[in-house]
Structures are given as C-alpha cells and as structure tokens.
Write a protein that holds these residues in place. Structure first.
Motif, mmCIF file in Angstrom:
data_model
loop_
_atom_site.group_PDB
_atom_site.id
_atom_site.type_symbol
_atom_site.label_atom_id
_atom_site.label_comp_id
_atom_site.label_asym_id
_atom_site.label_seq_id
_atom_site.Cartn_x
_atom_site.Cartn_y
_atom_site.Cartn_z
ATOM 1 N N ASP A 32 69.956 43.120 1.865
ATOM 2 C CA ASP A 32 71.400 43.193 2.108
ATOM 3 C C ASP A 32 71.799 42.366 3.329
ATOM 4 O OD1 ASP A 32 71.786 44.810 -0.096
ATOM 5 O OD2 ASP A 32 71.889 46.680 1.070
ATOM 6 N N HIS A 33 71.003 42.428 4.383
ATOM 7 C CA HIS A 33 71.306 41.655 5.596
ATOM 8 C C HIS A 33 71.164 40.150 5.346
ATOM 9 C CE1 HIS A 33 72.216 44.595 8.695
ATOM 10 N NE2 HIS A 33 71.397 45.407 8.030
ATOM 11 N N VAL A 34 70.204 39.776 4.508
ATOM 12 C CA VAL A 34 70.046 38.357 4.156
ATOM 13 C C VAL A 34 71.272 37.900 3.362
ATOM 14 C CG1 VAL A 34 68.699 36.719 2.767
ATOM 15 C CG2 VAL A 34 67.537 38.337 4.271
ATOM 16 N N LYS A 35 71.694 38.715 2.396
ATOM 17 C CA LYS A 35 72.876 38.358 1.601
ATOM 18 C C LYS A 35 74.130 38.263 2.467
ATOM 19 C CE LYS A 35 72.614 41.509 -1.580
ATOM 20 N NZ LYS A 35 72.811 42.345 -2.776
ATOM 21 N N ASN A 36 74.178 39.040 3.539
ATOM 22 C CA ASN A 36 75.323 39.000 4.455
ATOM 23 C C ASN A 36 75.250 37.825 5.430
ATOM 24 O OD1 ASN A 36 76.473 41.286 3.351
ATOM 25 N ND2 ASN A 36 75.538 42.667 4.821
ATOM 26 N N GLN A 130 60.765 39.105 -6.870
ATOM 27 C CA GLN A 130 62.038 38.377 -6.933
ATOM 28 C C GLN A 130 62.894 38.641 -5.691
ATOM 29 O OE1 GLN A 130 64.227 38.677 -10.590
ATOM 30 N NE2 GLN A 130 66.113 37.996 -9.633
ATOM 31 N N THR A 131 63.001 39.894 -5.295
ATOM 32 C CA THR A 131 63.805 40.244 -4.116
ATOM 33 C C THR A 131 63.208 39.620 -2.863
ATOM 34 O OG1 THR A 131 64.429 42.324 -5.163
ATOM 35 C CG2 THR A 131 64.782 42.157 -2.792
ATOM 36 N N LEU A 132 61.892 39.675 -2.725
ATOM 37 C CA LEU A 132 61.241 39.055 -1.574
ATOM 38 C C LEU A 132 61.473 37.545 -1.573
ATOM 39 C CD1 LEU A 132 57.911 41.098 -1.466
ATOM 40 C CD2 LEU A 132 59.876 41.283 0.089
ATOM 41 N N GLY A 133 61.506 36.947 -2.753
ATOM 42 C CA GLY A 133 61.818 35.527 -2.847
ATOM 43 C C GLY A 133 63.221 35.232 -2.337
ATOM 44 N N GLU A 134 64.153 36.097 -2.667
ATOM 45 C CA GLU A 134 65.525 35.913 -2.189
ATOM 46 C C GLU A 134 65.609 36.075 -0.676
ATOM 47 O OE1 GLU A 134 68.150 38.427 -4.497
ATOM 48 O OE2 GLU A 134 67.302 37.666 -6.366
ATOM 49 N N ILE A 135 64.738 36.891 -0.125
ATOM 50 C CA ILE A 135 64.712 37.082 1.331
ATOM 51 C C ILE A 135 64.047 35.894 2.010
ATOM 52 C CG2 ILE A 135 63.688 38.442 3.213
ATOM 53 C CD1 ILE A 135 63.973 40.927 1.300
#
Length: 171
Positions: A32-36, A130-135
């Motif tokens: 969430d913090h990465v997306k923000n 996948q989520t870790l990849g997005e991070i």
C-alpha cells in the motif's frame, strides 16, 4: 525508549516472530505504501517505517522496531530476487496458478548446486511473488519505461502523449 528507535543489523535474521499472518499483513502494508508513492528510492524514510510499524501493530498486535522491519523487507527483497532469477533461468517455468516451478531433475540439480537457497522453491513457489514484484520492481526501470541518464527528457507534450498511450495500454 521508543520502540521505533531500536535498530538492528538489517543483514542478519532478527528474533522477531514473523508468523504467516504477520508477514502477510506486513506485505500488504508495504505494498500500500509503495502504491502511494512512499518508496522513493530502494527504501522508506524513517517516518514511513514508523508508520508501517504502527499499522502492523494495529493489525498483528505485535510491536516491531524499524530495524526489524527493514531486516524483514531486505529478506523479502532477497527472496524475490532469488525466485525471479530462478524462474527467468533457461530450463525453468513457473505456473502462477499452482505457484509451482517446473524444470527437469537435471536442471534443478545443476541450479541448486550454484544457488542452494532456491531448493525451498522446488515444491512450492514464492508466496506473494506478484505483490513482491510490484514492491521491489518499482525501484528499477526496465523495458519501455527506462530512460538513460544521458537521454534528453521528454517535453511536457511528449510526457502527456507517452503516458496517455501507456495508460490506454495498461487499462
């Protein structure tokens, strides 16, 4: 002493209790913090780490200091890199539905000789890949989003056109 101020060596395993439930919450919070847009470089500011600590405490009822969070973050980054390198290696495949890595016995044996840490992915892939990849992949530009440091920056009109095309492509 403020629990946020205690720091540990981020390269060593901490003594914190990282249950699956707590790790899942941590990954969601960090994501969430990465997306923000809070991950400006390869890590967060101390203020954001403190916020993450507080949010994780609210969800897990366990207090982690900033050093423990950074340590966990770096271990997750390492696991993600190892797993990504594994599935990108010639001879390996990955089924995201079953979360399994496929390869012949000979390919596995040869790769495990060179990188013993990947042995744990033989039966089950990396949870949250996948989520870790997005991070973790957000801090490294690649492909069509990569710009060289000696490249002339886009004009504002070119920026708008580029990102409009990208937006249409993604959505």
């Amino acid at each position: 002493m403020d629990p946020h101020d205690v720091d540990v060596d981020v390269d060593v395993e901490d003594k914190a209790d990282w249950s699956s439930r707590t790790e899942n919450a941590f990954i969601r919070i960090v994501h969430d913090h990465v997306k923000n847009g809070d991950l400006q470089t390869s890590t967060f500011t101390k203020k954001i780490w403190t916020t993450i600590s507080d949010e994780l405490f609210e969800q897990s009822h366990k207090r982690f200091n900033v050093g423990q969070l950074k340590s966990k973050f770096n271990r997750l980054r390492k696991k993600h890199r190892e797993f990504s390198d594994l599935v990108a290696h010639t001879g390996f495949g990955w089924d995201p539905i079953s979360n399994t890595v496929t390869a012949s016995e000979a390919v596995w044996a040869e790769y495990i000789k060179r990188v013993p840490a990947v042995k744990l992915y033989r039966k089950k892939g990396l949870e949250h890949h996948q989520t870790l990849g997005e991070i973790f992949n957000t801090t490294t530009a690649s492909g069509h989003l990569r710009f060289s440091s000696n490249q002339v920056p886009l004009s504002s009109d070119e920026d708008r056109e580029f990102f409009l095309i990208l937006y249409v492509f993604i959505f």
